[in-house]
Enzyme design. Structure first.
Site, mmCIF file in Angstrom:
data_model
loop_
_atom_site.group_PDB
_atom_site.id
_atom_site.type_symbol
_atom_site.label_atom_id
_atom_site.label_comp_id
_atom_site.label_asym_id
_atom_site.label_seq_id
_atom_site.Cartn_x
_atom_site.Cartn_y
_atom_site.Cartn_z
ATOM 1 N N ARG A 54 -11.207 -13.181 -0.559
ATOM 2 C CA ARG A 54 -12.121 -12.384 0.111
ATOM 3 C C ARG A 54 -11.430 -11.424 0.043
ATOM 4 N NH1 ARG A 54 -9.313 -10.890 3.528
ATOM 5 N NH2 ARG A 54 -10.952 -9.190 3.766
ATOM 6 N N GLY A 55 -11.672 -9.546 -0.004
ATOM 7 C CA GLY A 55 -10.540 -9.000 -0.296
ATOM 8 C C GLY A 55 -11.419 -7.994 -1.694
ATOM 9 N N ASP A 248 -14.208 -2.080 -0.218
ATOM 10 C CA ASP A 248 -14.776 -2.300 -0.879
ATOM 11 C C ASP A 248 -15.289 -1.339 -2.702
ATOM 12 O OD1 ASP A 248 -14.712 -4.276 1.216
ATOM 13 O OD2 ASP A 248 -15.731 -5.269 -0.003
ATOM 14 N N ASN A 258 -16.885 0.140 3.032
ATOM 15 C CA ASN A 258 -15.709 -1.676 3.965
ATOM 16 C C ASN A 258 -16.693 -2.165 4.869
ATOM 17 O OD1 ASN A 258 -13.078 -2.495 3.319
ATOM 18 N ND2 ASN A 258 -12.511 -1.546 5.505
HETATM 19 O O1 MRU Z 1 -15.465 -9.360 3.386
HETATM 20 P P1 MRU Z 1 -14.498 -9.522 3.150
HETATM 21 O O2 MRU Z 1 -13.475 -10.192 3.933
HETATM 22 O O3 MRU Z 1 -14.041 -9.312 1.169
HETATM 23 O O4 MRU Z 1 -14.387 -7.549 2.795
HETATM 24 C C1 MRU Z 1 -13.296 -6.878 3.174
HETATM 25 C C2 MRU Z 1 -13.569 -5.746 2.966
HETATM 26 O O5 MRU Z 1 -13.932 -5.196 3.248
HETATM 27 C C3 MRU Z 1 -12.157 -4.920 3.086
HETATM 28 O O6 MRU Z 1 -11.564 -4.362 3.995
HETATM 29 C C4 MRU Z 1 -11.963 -4.617 1.742
HETATM 30 O O7 MRU Z 1 -11.899 -5.450 0.720
HETATM 31 C C5 MRU Z 1 -10.394 -3.815 1.248
HETATM 32 S S1 MRU Z 1 -9.364 -5.336 0.868
HETATM 33 C C6 MRU Z 1 -7.447 -4.082 -0.083
#
Ligand code: MRU
Length: 358
Positions: A54-55, A248, A258
């Site tokens: 994720r991220g 995101d 985000n």
């Molecule tokens: O649902 P996730 O854990 O994928 O969400 C991730 C985020 O919101 C992060 O802050 C974003 O992807 C930036 S990662 C460099």
């Protein structure tokens, strides 16, 4: 950063025809550090959907390698078979999660690579597969370089010994290996700045508690974990001088999607006169949409809210709303830290000027 501190979130082992994708299973952290092996598209799709990986940048990199797995799924008999299998794979992977633009950006690159070989000199199936793997590796390597540059630019904004609040996890685990928001922290720390971090735990899936706190602790950076609802009090007590979060998807005017809760943190930062920064590579910008109202927001399973981590915490049948992201308006953002420099003020012309710079 010392070599032993590095996290390789996503990696390809072996050659294009027989190798596989390995990724850290982030659902098992912080108590277990295990990798998942992916040898087909459904396994990669499931890993993205269930947040094993994720991220935004990490999702894009995993999907690019997943596209290589898909491209060879029908065997490597002919170039047309590979192109067809690749198209099916990228179409499928696009449905894994909707919000992070890096996913679509990376898959577009994989599709474009295959399309460009259709018009160039004739190549064989093995060579096409090799080129697809090389493109996925480039996406991975470019992310490494972009995150380091984000760290360098961001560290200049951090005063000596400042308290930095972050939300969710925008660290090594969310990227190839160094992070975006946490790159700012890592770079400041590496320069000898004794920064301290306040990590929001980040309901409902606790990326802040499970992942950000884990990353910072293993690198010896002081981190204090707080529940999301404590951020206002921590700010009022003067413990935080800066907020940095990841992204995101960033619209052309700077509105930023985000992790859910980010918008609230930005409002709190504004109320307390604390600068709120977003750190993101150029691959997270979506200039095709003018503002944040067009960003698709993922809605996730209500059970993440009612049955977090295996225990029921709400009555049977209660209505739940579980958006995974929110949009912070550009007007609340002091600057966007990119690999090309800091975008400030956050508006359409400045975003275009910085992203177009060499
Ligand atoms: O649902 P996730 O854990 O994928 O969400 C991730 C985020 O919101 C992060 O802050 C974003 O992807 C930036 S990662 C460099």
């Amino acid at each position: 950063m010392a070599a032993e501190d590095r996290i390789t979130t996503v990696r390809w082992t072996g050659d294009a025809a027989t190798g596989c994708l390995r990724l850290i299973d982030q659902t098992r952290l912080p108590t277990e550090f295990v990798e998942v092996e992916c040898r087909d598209v459904p396994t990669v799709w499931e890993a993205i959907r269930s947040l094993r990986v994720r991220g935004a940048p990490a999702i894009g990199i995993a999907a690019a390698y997943g596209a290589v797995l898909g491209a060879r799924s029908g065997g490597v008999a002919g170039v047309d078979d590979i192109r067809r299998s690749l198209r099916d794979a990228t179409q499928s992977l696009r449905t894994s999660r909707p919000t992070a633009i890096n996913l679509f950006w990376a898959l577009d690159r994989m599709d474009a690579l295959a399309a460009s070989t259709a018009t160039g000199p004739e190549i064989d199936a093995t060579a096409l597969l090799d080129r697809l793997l090389a493109e996925a590796r480039r996406i991975d390597d470019e992310d490494r370089a972009m995150c380091r540059a984000i760290g360098r630019h961001g560290a200049e904004l951090v005063g000596p010994g400042q308290g930095i609040l972050t939300h969710c996890n925008a660290g090594g685990l969310a990227t190839a290996d160094y992070g975006t928001a946490l790159a700012v922290v890592f770079a400041a720390h590496e320069q000898g700045n004794p920064v301290r971090v306040f990590a929001d735990e980040t309901r409902p899936l606790l990326q802040g508690a499970r992942l950000t706190a884990w990353e910072l602790k293993r690198r010896g950076i002081p981190v204090t974990l707080i529940c999301d609802s404590m951020a206002a009090q921590v700010m009022r007590e003067g413990k935080v001088q800066m907020v940095v979060v990841g992204a995101d998807r960033i619209a052309a005017n700077g509105d930023t999607a985000n992790k859910i809760g980010t918008y609230g943190v930005a409002l709190l930062a504004r109320a307390h006169g604390i600068p709120f920064y977003v750190a993101a590579p150029s691959s997270t910008f979506d200039l095709s949409i003018p503002d944040g109202s067009d960003i698709p927001i993922e809605l996730r399973d209500p059970r993440e809210v009612t049955h977090g981590f295996g225990r029921q915490t709400a009555p049977d049948g209660v209505d739940v709303y579980n958006p995974a992201f929110d949009v912070t308006p550009a007007g609340l953002i002091a600057g966007i830290i990119t690999e090309k420099g800091v975008i400030r003020p956050v508006d359409t012309p400045t975003i275009r000027a910085v992203l177009d710079s060499p």
